[in-house]
Design a protein around this motif. Sequence first.
Motif, short mmCIF file in Angstrom:
data_model
loop_
_atom_site.label_atom_id
_atom_site.label_comp_id
_atom_site.label_asym_id
_atom_site.label_seq_id
_atom_site.Cartn_x
_atom_site.Cartn_y
_atom_site.Cartn_z
N ILE A 26 0.85 -1.20 0.00
CA ILE A 26 0.00 0.00 0.00
C ILE A 26 0.88 1.24 0.00
O ILE A 26 0.65 2.18 -0.77
CB ILE A 26 -0.96 -0.01 1.20
CG1 ILE A 26 -2.04 -1.08 1.01
CG2 ILE A 26 -1.60 1.36 1.40
CD1 ILE A 26 -2.90 -1.30 2.23
N THR A 49 2.48 1.67 -3.44
CA THR A 49 1.51 2.15 -4.42
C THR A 49 1.21 3.63 -4.23
O THR A 49 1.14 4.39 -5.20
CB THR A 49 0.21 1.33 -4.33
OG1 THR A 49 0.54 -0.05 -4.51
CG2 THR A 49 -0.78 1.75 -5.38
N LEU A 50 1.03 4.04 -2.98
CA LEU A 50 0.77 5.46 -2.71
C LEU A 50 1.97 6.33 -3.08
O LEU A 50 1.80 7.42 -3.64
CB LEU A 50 0.39 5.66 -1.25
CG LEU A 50 -0.96 5.07 -0.83
CD1 LEU A 50 -1.15 5.21 0.68
CD2 LEU A 50 -2.10 5.73 -1.58
N THR A 59 2.08 6.62 -6.84
CA THR A 59 1.03 7.54 -7.30
C THR A 59 1.43 8.99 -7.03
O THR A 59 1.22 9.87 -7.88
CB THR A 59 -0.30 7.21 -6.61
OG1 THR A 59 -0.62 5.84 -6.85
CG2 THR A 59 -1.42 8.09 -7.11
#
Length: 127
Positions: A36, A39-40, A43
């Motif tokens: 997580i 991924t953050l 992004t």
Amino acid sequence: MSNRKPYIREVKRTWWKNNPFYRFYMLREGTVIPLIFFTLALTAGLLCLVKGPEAWQSWLNFMANPLVVAINIVALIASLFHAHTFFGMMPQVIPVRIKGKKLSTGIIVLGQWFIVAVISLLALVLI
């Protein structure tokens, strides 16, 4: 209506610690936590790339932080562990048959790792 009180079994928060199968399952499912963050962070990097060179450089500086590098290494290990367990289950979930014969589970698993290696090499060559 019945006056009987139904039996409700008490379930403790640590119910999964008593069985090795469930401990392994919880470990496998816990691999999502570092992913997580990865991924953050990725992004955020894309958003910084859109904003301009200064934002991009600040994101690069953030990603060079030793703590972030360590978390990304943990995320890589977690994703490899997750892939290993997933690839190991795949022949049981979807048995592959060629001309009526069931394909060996080892061949299926090795084939999946081969595909991962080819895609990784392509990504390295293209980038």
